[in-house]
Design a protein around this motif. Structure first.
Motif, PDB file in Angstrom:
ATOM      1  N   SER A   1       0.809  -1.224   0.000  1.00 11.77           N
ATOM      2  CA  SER A   1       0.000   0.000   0.000  1.00 11.77           C
ATOM      3  C   SER A   1       0.838   1.268   0.000  1.00 11.77           C
ATOM      4  O   SER A   1       0.494   2.239  -0.695  1.00 11.77           O
ATOM      5  N   ASP A   2       1.919   1.309   0.773  1.00 14.87           N
ATOM      6  CA  ASP A   2       2.745   2.522   0.794  1.00 14.87           C
ATOM      7  C   ASP A   2       3.342   2.795  -0.576  1.00 14.87           C
ATOM      8  O   ASP A   2       3.344   3.942  -1.052  1.00 14.87           O
ATOM      9  N   ASP A   3       3.851   1.750  -1.197  1.00 13.72           N
ATOM     10  CA  ASP A   3       4.428   1.917  -2.535  1.00 13.72           C
ATOM     11  C   ASP A   3       3.364   2.355  -3.529  1.00 13.72           C
ATOM     12  O   ASP A   3       3.590   3.274  -4.336  1.00 13.72           O
ATOM     13  N   LEU A   4       2.202   1.709  -3.491  1.00 15.58           N
ATOM     14  CA  LEU A   4       1.123   2.072  -4.418  1.00 15.58           C
ATOM     15  C   LEU A   4       0.651   3.504  -4.185  1.00 15.58           C
ATOM     16  O   LEU A   4       0.394   4.253  -5.137  1.00 15.58           O
ATOM     17  N   ALA A   5       0.529   3.886  -2.909  1.00 17.24           N
ATOM     18  CA  ALA A   5       0.074   5.242  -2.594  1.00 17.24           C
ATOM     19  C   ALA A   5       1.083   6.282  -3.062  1.00 17.24           C
ATOM     20  O   ALA A   5       0.706   7.341  -3.582  1.00 17.24           O
ATOM     21  N   ASP A   6       2.378   5.995  -2.873  1.00 16.63           N
ATOM     22  CA  ASP A   6       3.417   6.937  -3.295  1.00 16.63           C
ATOM     23  C   ASP A   6       3.344   7.236  -4.781  1.00 16.63           C
ATOM     24  O   ASP A   6       3.723   8.319  -5.224  1.00 16.63           O
ATOM     25  N   ARG A   7       2.834   6.290  -5.554  1.00 14.52           N
ATOM     26  CA  ARG A   7       2.771   6.447  -7.005  1.00 14.52           C
ATOM     27  C   ARG A   7       1.363   6.726  -7.503  1.00 14.52           C
ATOM     28  O   ARG A   7       1.102   6.669  -8.698  1.00 14.52           O
ATOM     29  N   GLY A   8       0.457   6.993  -6.575  1.00 13.79           N
ATOM     30  CA  GLY A   8      -0.902   7.346  -6.950  1.00 13.79           C
ATOM     31  C   GLY A   8      -1.701   6.199  -7.537  1.00 13.79           C
ATOM     32  O   GLY A   8      -2.650   6.424  -8.297  1.00 13.79           O
ATOM     33  N   GLU A   9      -1.351   4.945  -7.169  1.00 12.98           N
ATOM     34  CA  GLU A   9      -2.001   3.775  -7.756  1.00 12.98           C
ATOM     35  C   GLU A   9      -2.904   3.021  -6.780  1.00 12.98           C
ATOM     36  O   GLU A   9      -3.643   2.131  -7.195  1.00 12.98           O
ATOM     37  N   GLU A  10      -2.847   3.367  -5.501  1.00 14.55           N
ATOM     38  CA  GLU A  10      -3.548   2.552  -4.508  1.00 14.55           C
ATOM     39  C   GLU A  10      -5.050   2.551  -4.708  1.00 14.55           C
ATOM     40  O   GLU A  10      -5.705   1.485  -4.650  1.00 14.55           O
TER      41      GLU A  10
END
Length: 372
Positions: free
Chosen positions: A319-328
């Motif tokens: 989730s952190d990685d996805l959120a950082d890239r606007g994908e979550e």
């Protein structure tokens, strides 16, 4: 997919999809030798390629950097393949197995690569009546690729469970969401890779397999996850063909995020979980059998989990990685959509229960994939 320079881990990705070719009216598996020959000669462009049988065709997206890029590329490549198929009088069936065809209906593509494969693998190659979906994720070097392979192994069954599209094989309900996985396991060069530890060790393994005559080179290494032999990528090869384009995007998004997260853990020298190979095979079998409709096996914890819980755990780790890239938000929406309507295998079985006609199943898959 071609890369001219090596960007950061997971910055770029792309997808290859394989499709069956069928009669647009009856849904019957249909050889298209002229189409295959045109693909062998490169006459269908850089997005549409031949496969081992003339009843199959493969597509490859260009290099993508965002989920919207990928979605657009997938629509383009599928559209180009549909148009080429229509010109040859056939349609695309985007599922990993054909609902009622037999492998005796295959006609091999005439090209040196495929002829060599038949000589090497004999009956396995001659009966290759399955299709897959492959995701390439960019990495800077082989060491990074191997580090990701070693850490990704426990996560592969969950990714597989979300893509099942092969419940029927040779006119039989197999009882599996991904019968392709079981069929594919008969090959000597498939399955989850064992821990490698270094790029040097990976090269030694490939050299050993070449010496044994199992493969000609690294391009014939058909593990569930491998370093690409010709691109600076790791290649996820475990998924069934996703009938619905949304499911392709979801699978690729999770695969790419997993590479980014696991490469970061490797860089920080975090411990690597190494479940027993027997437990990993059990988890893979469970995912192929039940998909997201039952329970999945966690090979690290050694326990069964509700499939939704297993998927949520994976998304939570990313989730952190996805959120950082606007994908979550998009990934969570796609997960909700998948669980709301089920996998392609689930939807195929629903048509079968309603109609009792496997031709209707084939027609439904063609329509859902945008072919009618």
């Amino acid at each position: 997919m071609e890369l001219s320079a090596v960007p950061p881990v997971g910055e770029t990705f792309g997808v290859e999809e394989e499709f069956h070719l069928v009669d647009p009216d009856t849904g019957a598996l249909t050889p298209a030798p002229a189409l295959a020959e045109a693909a062998v000669r490169g006459e269908l462009g850089d997005r549409v390629h031949p496969e081992i049988a003339t009843t199959q065709i493969e597509t490859a997206t260009g290099i993508c950097r965002t989920l919207s890029d990928l979605r657009a590329e997938l629509a383009t490549t599928r559209g180009q393949a549909r148009a080429a198929a229509a010109d040859a009088g056939v349609a695309l069936l985007p599922a990993s197995t054909h609902p009622f065809a037999g492998s005796d209906e295959l006609v091999m593509t005439s090209a040196p690569r495929y002829e060599a494969m038949v000589r090497r693998w004999a009956g396995l190659a001659l009966r290759q009546d399955i299709c897959g979906c492959h995701v390439h994720v960019g990495v800077p070097d082989l060491e990074t690729a191997v580090a990701v392979l070693d850490r990704a192994r426990p996560y592969l069954p969950v990714l597989l469970a979300m893509t099942g599209s092969s419940p029927f094989h040779e006119a039989t309900d197999t009882g599996y969401e991904s019968y392709r996985t079981l069929w594919w396991s008969r090959w000597p060069n498939t399955g989850p890779p064992e821990p490698l530890g270094s790029a040097e060790r990976f090269r030694e393994v490939v050299e050993g397999l070449v010496a044994a005559g199992v493969v000609a080179d690294g391009s014939h290494l058909y593990w569930d996850l491998r370093p690409s032999s010709h691109l600076p990528t790791v290649e996820f090869r475990l998924a069934d063909v996703c009938t619905d384009l949304d499911d392709v995007v979801l699978h690729a998004a999770l695969a790419r995020s997993l590479v980014r997260v696991l490469a970061g853990r490797a860089e920080r020298d975090e411990p690597v979980a190494q479940p027993r190979p027997e437990l990993l095979r059990a988890a893979r079998w469970r995912a192929a059998r039940d998909g997201i409709g039952g329970q999945l096996f966690d090979p690290v914890a050694g326990e069964l989990l509700d499939a939704r819980t297993a998927v949520e755990r994976l998304v939570g780790e990313l989730s952190d990685d996805l959120a950082d890239r606007g994908e979550e938000d998009e990934v969570r929406h796609l997960v909700d959509r998948l669980f709301g309507r089920g996998t392609s295998a689930t939807r195929q079985r629903a048509v079968w229960r309603e109609t009792g006609d496997l031709r209707a199943v084939a027609a439904a898959v063609v329509r859902e994939g945008g072919g009618a």
